[in-house]
Design a protein around this motif. Structure first.
Motif, PDB file in Angstrom:
ATOM      1  N   ARG A  18      54.852  66.372  -8.876  1.00  0.00           N
ATOM      2  CA  ARG A  18      55.363  67.620  -9.453  1.00  0.00           C
ATOM      3  C   ARG A  18      56.528  67.345 -10.396  1.00  0.00           C
ATOM      4  O   ARG A  18      56.600  67.935 -11.478  1.00  0.00           O
ATOM      5  N   ALA A  21      55.131  65.998 -13.564  1.00  0.00           N
ATOM      6  CA  ALA A  21      54.495  67.046 -14.376  1.00  0.00           C
ATOM      7  C   ALA A  21      55.546  67.895 -15.090  1.00  0.00           C
ATOM      8  O   ALA A  21      55.379  68.230 -16.273  1.00  0.00           O
ATOM      9  N   VAL A  22      56.631  68.229 -14.386  1.00  0.00           N
ATOM     10  CA  VAL A  22      57.697  69.021 -15.004  1.00  0.00           C
ATOM     11  C   VAL A  22      58.336  68.245 -16.153  1.00  0.00           C
ATOM     12  O   VAL A  22      58.547  68.782 -17.241  1.00  0.00           O
ATOM     13  N   GLY A  25      55.793  67.859 -19.062  1.00  0.00           N
ATOM     14  CA  GLY A  25      55.601  69.175 -19.684  1.00  0.00           C
ATOM     15  C   GLY A  25      56.803  69.581 -20.515  1.00  0.00           C
ATOM     16  O   GLY A  25      56.663  70.082 -21.644  1.00  0.00           O
ATOM     17  N   VAL A  28      56.845  67.506 -23.782  1.00  0.00           N
ATOM     18  CA  VAL A  28      55.917  68.015 -24.798  1.00  0.00           C
ATOM     19  C   VAL A  28      56.473  69.297 -25.411  1.00  0.00           C
ATOM     20  O   VAL A  28      56.450  69.476 -26.645  1.00  0.00           O
ATOM     21  N   ALA A  29      57.002  70.204 -24.577  1.00  0.00           N
ATOM     22  CA  ALA A  29      57.543  71.465 -25.084  1.00  0.00           C
ATOM     23  C   ALA A  29      58.723  71.227 -26.023  1.00  0.00           C
ATOM     24  O   ALA A  29      58.814  71.860 -27.091  1.00  0.00           O
TER      25      ALA A  29
END
Length: 154
Positions: A18, A21-22, A25, A28-29
């Motif tokens: 997790r 993934a955070v 993510g 990318v953002a």
């Protein structure tokens, strides 16, 4: 009969899924947002746009590096991959696997008297998963060290 839980098939990789993934993510953002802003601002020169994109790439790289930690257990030992380093350990080198209340990650007590942080198992976002992974790694270390106690002695 043994007290040890059922051991998983090797190789097995432990990583904070997790958290990873955070971080990825967010990376990318951040990259997409900064790059989009750089392309939409008409008053920027090409050099300024390049510097925006370069900054976004650096931030993405930092977040990817923070997402790197893992612990890989195989037949011969354990590979601990932390943020900037990697260390290979034989099973006999691991005396204890610790994850105490309040610890940010697992610590491995080693036969040379040192302790190695293993950031691949961390209770940050998924505490129960980290506890289960720490128990599994502890059981593997105990089983593998008991199977060949003379392997690492000098």
């Amino acid at each position: 009969m043994t007290d040890l839980p059922d051991l998983p098939d090797l190789p097995i990789t432990f990583r904070p899924g997790r958290t990873r993934a955070v971080l990825l993510g967010a990376g990318v953002a951040v990259f997409v947002s900064i790059t989009t802003v750089a392309m939409l601002l008409e008053q920027l020169t090409p050099g300024e746009r390049i510097s925006f994109v370069f900054t976004a790439a650096v931030l993405f790289g930092v977040l990817c590096t923070l997402a790197r930690p893992k612990v890989v257990a195989d037949e011969d030992g354990v590979t601990v991959v932390n943020i900037t380093g990697r260390r290979r350990l034989e099973w006999a080198e691991i005396l204890r696997v610790n994850l105490r209340q309040g610890d940010p990650w697992v610590f491995l007590d080693l036969s040379d008297g040192t302790s190695l942080p293993a950031l691949g198992i961390q209770p940050g976002i998924a505490r129960q998963r980290a506890v289960e992974d720490a128990r599994t790694l502890r059981a593997l270390a105990e089983a593998r060290s008991a199977a060949d106690p003379e392997r690492h002695r000098s």
